[in-house]
Design a protein around this motif. Structure first.
Motif, PDB file in Angstrom:
ATOM      1  N   PRO A  44       0.727  -1.387  -0.397  1.00  0.00           N
ATOM      2  CA  PRO A  44       0.529  -0.188  -0.207  1.00  0.00           C
ATOM      3  C   PRO A  44       0.716   1.067   0.181  1.00  0.00           C
ATOM      4  CG  PRO A  44      -1.400  -1.461   1.755  1.00  0.00           C
ATOM      5  CD  PRO A  44       0.086  -2.375   0.501  1.00  0.00           C
TER       6      PRO A  44
ATOM      7  N   TYR B 199      -7.705   0.876  -4.007  1.00  0.00           N
ATOM      8  CA  TYR B 199      -6.529  -0.381  -3.959  1.00  0.00           C
ATOM      9  C   TYR B 199      -6.099  -0.209  -1.918  1.00  0.00           C
ATOM     10  CZ  TYR B 199      -7.884  -2.456  -8.841  1.00  0.00           C
ATOM     11  OH  TYR B 199      -9.124  -2.558  -9.432  1.00  0.00           O
TER      12      TYR B 199
ATOM     13  N   GLU C  65      -6.299  -2.718   1.541  1.00  0.00           N
ATOM     14  CA  GLU C  65      -5.153  -3.657   2.127  1.00  0.00           C
ATOM     15  C   GLU C  65      -5.304  -2.667   3.762  1.00  0.00           C
ATOM     16  OE1 GLU C  65      -2.204  -3.891  -0.596  1.00  0.00           O
ATOM     17  OE2 GLU C  65      -3.461  -4.096  -1.661  1.00  0.00           O
TER      18      GLU C  65
END
Length: 113
Positions: free
Chosen positions: A70, A95, A99
């Motif tokens: 990340p 995304y 995470e």
């Protein structure tokens, strides 16, 4: 090596910059995403420093296949946003946030940041 590469960019030492860039590209392991992420990040900063937007776009397009952690997705998103690629930036931030949220132990945080 990365520190010297960065120092060369910050001091506009083109000779050393190219020398260390080529060396880093040779030793970067294609299977090690963390090294590839770091290499692509430094190459992107180098292109932004010049500024060479076409090179920056090429680096970002190449970097997409290595994005894993990340932290690097957030850095990728920031650089994408710098040149107006807000769709890519938003996607990677989404995304990364997923995470990060999934890694937070349940019940430890009262607010969803």
């Amino acid at each position: 090596m990365f520190s010297i590469f960065r120092w060369s960019r910050e001091n506009d030492d083109v000779g050393k910059l190219e020398q260390y860039r080529d060396l880093l590209k040779k030793i970067a392991d294609e299977k090690d995403n963390s090294i590839q992420d770091r290499l692509h990040y430094e190459l992107a900063l180098n292109a932004l420093f010049k500024p060479d937007i076409k090179s920056l776009e090429e680096v970002l397009n190449s970097w997409k296949k290595y994005l894993y952690h990340p932290e690097w997705k957030i850095k990728f998103a920031a650089l994408s946003a710098e040149i107006g690629n807000t769709d890519d930036a938003e996607k990677e931030l989404h995304y990364a946030l997923q995470e990060i949220r999934s890694a937070i132990p349940k019940g430890k945080i009262k607010e969803d940041f």
